[in-house]
Enzyme design. Sequence first.
Site, PDB file in Angstrom:
ATOM      1  N   VAL A 324      43.793  41.870  45.906  1.00 12.72           N
ATOM      2  CA  VAL A 324      43.000  41.218  45.408  1.00 12.72           C
ATOM      3  C   VAL A 324      41.815  42.095  44.700  1.00 12.72           C
ATOM      4  CG1 VAL A 324      41.216  39.236  45.257  1.00 12.72           C
ATOM      5  CG2 VAL A 324      43.564  39.148  46.684  1.00 12.72           C
ATOM      6  N   ALA A 325      41.253  43.005  45.642  1.00 13.71           N
ATOM      7  CA  ALA A 325      39.995  44.079  44.873  1.00 13.71           C
ATOM      8  C   ALA A 325      40.448  44.702  44.021  1.00 13.71           C
ATOM      9  CB  ALA A 325      39.520  44.523  46.376  1.00 13.71           C
ATOM     10  N   ILE A 327      42.893  44.252  41.568  1.00 14.51           N
ATOM     11  CA  ILE A 327      43.275  43.765  40.184  1.00 14.51           C
ATOM     12  C   ILE A 327      42.019  43.174  39.630  1.00 14.51           C
ATOM     13  CG2 ILE A 327      44.319  41.692  39.006  1.00 14.51           C
ATOM     14  CD1 ILE A 327      46.399  42.245  41.445  1.00 14.51           C
ATOM     15  N   GLU A 329      40.425  40.616  38.054  1.00 16.66           N
ATOM     16  CA  GLU A 329      40.840  39.400  37.664  1.00 16.66           C
ATOM     17  C   GLU A 329      39.758  38.822  36.537  1.00 16.66           C
ATOM     18  OE1 GLU A 329      40.645  39.151  42.484  1.00 16.66           O
ATOM     19  OE2 GLU A 329      39.517  40.350  40.624  1.00 16.66           O
ATOM     20  N   ASP A 371      35.930  40.996  -4.851  1.00 15.47           N
ATOM     21  CA  ASP A 371      35.413  40.369  -6.217  1.00 15.47           C
ATOM     22  C   ASP A 371      34.036  40.906  -6.444  1.00 15.47           C
ATOM     23  OD1 ASP A 371      35.354  38.775  -8.478  1.00 15.47           O
ATOM     24  OD2 ASP A 371      34.615  37.258  -7.406  1.00 15.47           O
ATOM     25  N   ASN A 755      34.484  43.733  44.476  1.00 17.50           N
ATOM     26  CA  ASN A 755      35.322  43.123  43.455  1.00 17.50           C
ATOM     27  C   ASN A 755      34.450  42.094  42.486  1.00 17.50           C
ATOM     28  OD1 ASN A 755      37.759  42.762  41.882  1.00 17.50           O
ATOM     29  ND2 ASN A 755      38.038  40.795  42.839  1.00 17.50           N
ATOM     30  N   ASP A 759      32.991  43.566  38.796  1.00 18.32           N
ATOM     31  CA  ASP A 759      33.836  42.930  37.722  1.00 18.32           C
ATOM     32  C   ASP A 759      33.253  41.779  36.866  1.00 18.32           C
ATOM     33  OD1 ASP A 759      36.067  44.203  38.561  1.00 18.32           O
ATOM     34  OD2 ASP A 759      37.382  42.490  39.102  1.00 18.32           O
TER      35      ASP A 759
END
Length: 920
Positions: A324-325, A327, A329, A371, A755, A759
């Site tokens: 979990v840490a 990745i 998220e 233009d 994390n 993050d």
Amino acid sequence: MNYRTRLFAGSSETCTYENTVYTQCHHDSLLPVESLVFCSMLERRNVMREAYQITKEEMLSGIDIKKGLTTEEALEKLKTDGENVLEETKRKSVLSVFLGQFADLLVIILIVAAVISMISGNIESTIVIFAVIILNSILGTVQYVKAEKSLESLKALSSPHVKVLRDGIKQEIESKNVVRGDLVLLEAGDMIVADGRIINNYSLQVNESSLTGESLNVDKKDIEIGENLPLGDRVNMVYSGSLVTYGRAMVLVTGTGMDTEMGKIARLMNLTSQKKTPLQRSLDDFGKKLAIIIMIISGIVFGIRYWQGEPVLDSLMFAVALAVAAIPEALSSIVTIVQAMGTRKMATENAIIKELKAVESLGSVSVICSDKTGTLTQNKMTVQELYIDGECIEPYELDLGKSIHRYFLYNAMLNNDSALKDGKGIGDPTEYCLLTMAREACFDEKGIDEEFFRSNMERLEEIPFDSDRKLMSSKYLIHGVPTVFTKGALDVLLDKSISIMTSDGVRDITRQDKEKILKQNELFSKNGLRVLAFAHKELNSEERLIETGENNYIFVGLVSMVDPPRKESMAAVADAKSAGIKPVMITGDHKVTATAIARQIGIFSDGDLALTGQELDGLTDEELSDILEKVSVYARVSPENKIRIVDAWQNKGRVVAMTGDGVNDAPALKKADIGVAMGITGTEVSKDASAMILSDDNFATIIKAVLNGRNVYRNILNAIQFLLSGNLAAILVVLFCSIFALPTPFEPVHLLFINLLTDSLPALAIGMEPTDRSLLKNKPRDPKQGFLTRAFLFKLIAYAIPIAVVTILAFYMGYDSDAMKASTMAFATLTLARLFHGFNCRSNKSIVKLGLSSNTWSLWAFAAGVIFLGLVLFVPLLSKLFLVASLSRIQLCAVFGLALAPTILIQFVRVCSERIKKIP
């Protein structure tokens, strides 16, 4: 009830009461026809007549077509009927969004981790894990709500506007404020925003393909229809969602919002779908692959820990927490937030982004087809000189006492759809500059203006201007004689002229006359002036303009106008070229005029080529491809030419931005990688077809948007690099300890804390890094190139290794005391090192060159991170909760020094590199 009129048909009846037409259905409910005739599909078969079947006299009962609704009446109807918008599908409630945050694989893993902690008796970890889950869910919900609000604000910025007649004044309002009974003024290029019955029609043609699927334009007519007809055959009606492609008309609104034909379709299905951008899709794919890798590593770590004698639950808990840490998220949400912040910043700088993917594409733009009028120039046309009776004169020399001058002014004022209100021009700049000329030349001192003549010389017929004919014609009764005034391109109008007006009267035009006129036109054009030709003809009382056609004219004269380049255009073009972007001018003007302006602002240089649309048509695709890089100006182009130009550049692998403002520009805007519509002069059709809208119609804004696009993409990559390098450092530390049979360097709650902290705030602060103009010195990014390049991976590893090394050193220093202090020192060092590392990832430049305070968000993020870490280390309750030991002053100093070391090393290398580059 006292009915004035009663019409019976079976069980239904229509009546007029208090100036309102009513219809009674089989269920005996009595409602205004304004709402009931246009009621739902289920009730329709029971209603006696629909709007297209009611006579114009009935429809206009109680309505003054010269004044329209009053402001008070419109507000009252708006309160009663609601805004003219389609109802969207029911949005998710905040609670459902919050609960939806738990339906995620990574969150499920966290819940499993919490359950394992509870089984193992680690209550502190269980509390922290659930706190992290709830906090993450709250953050996700807040982000969702903010994203919805941002989307609504962007929709409001790009929503269509419509011209209506209210209080006797022509005014422009937002489409959502249109109400039943409004008199809407339609012209070529408008998007129809409500259903309505045609009251006055001037050659109106409408594309109803969005409703009927028929691609051909429909000729609309002001006629009465008695029988039941399908929608496509109701030629006296216009419908919401269709496009005006030709002509103009006055329309009485009969249905708004969900009471329109488009509203019935909206009831059946929701056509809106949110697509992920290419970068988001690549990140999602990367995240899945990364998750698999991390799971494998976690499995290996679990096996190693179990083999080394750790209990199963402890080994499993550590492995799950590590996964979990490791990745990131928050990666996908951070990318979306950074992009959203980028679009909001662009909106404040007059670039309204309609599609998130346009933010990414902007960084890859290598060709801008722009233009001329209004984008590169000021769009403030000013009359310079007039060519009348074989000589050039100034506007102030016009004299109403001279017949030739009088007819010239009639043409300028009457054959003109623009208006001047409070000194501001409404309509086409070319047209209202003619009104300004007329006022300043003859009328201001007399207290009269063009409205005086328009009210006394009513327009009888007209053929509106279009880019194919390059003419505009309208018919009036002048001194009792039906007279047609025409203005337009000289090369077209001169060929249609058989006579010429002079001070001595009208005579046949000779070849010498035409040569003299063409020579004067060439002189005007060489000076970058735009030229319009004026002519007229007289008809018999029985003749109609549409039948006689645009020919057999009496030539009157020329008017030369200039639209000076914007002051910022030259600098913007220079910036584009330094950014590796090829600026190309595409215009309907003559080649000589276009080239003169292009040379003045730096688009056209010696050795470049200029092509007309006719010359372009004569080239094969291979021939065009050979000279494409050299062509800087395209003049007198058609919509088909624009599509071919875009296609030719795209075939060379270039990312093309195309500007446009007309109905016919829509296909080219769709074809381009980034269609750019004009917010001021652009038609609603062009805005609908575009990915970006310039609210100031300025070329320089495109360059600003390119710079912002490059900056957003750079910030996203830097945020990704920050997240992944920190995670990689944590993985390396855990693997090291596992391989060498050392105690666990981090508790699961440590990894979850790191994390959650790293993050979010620092990564978002990196996403707020201000734009750096040096980005315009880089070449456009290859859109096919992913973000995981060799250089990116090299920097990732180079950043992760020193952070991992100092964390391992801190672990060893604490290990001399006990395992808990070792874990605490490793946790504190890794957390603080990653906070310091946020400054490294702001840019490739050193902090010395970049400036520590140039991004205050990064300072606040660092301060917040340090405070959170301090609370965990020094507040007893939190220390117990996060399983950390108290550290001595020496150990704290060691943590600070070790955490700072990687940043010092990285900054030292950068400073040395910058100094080496300065050495000649």
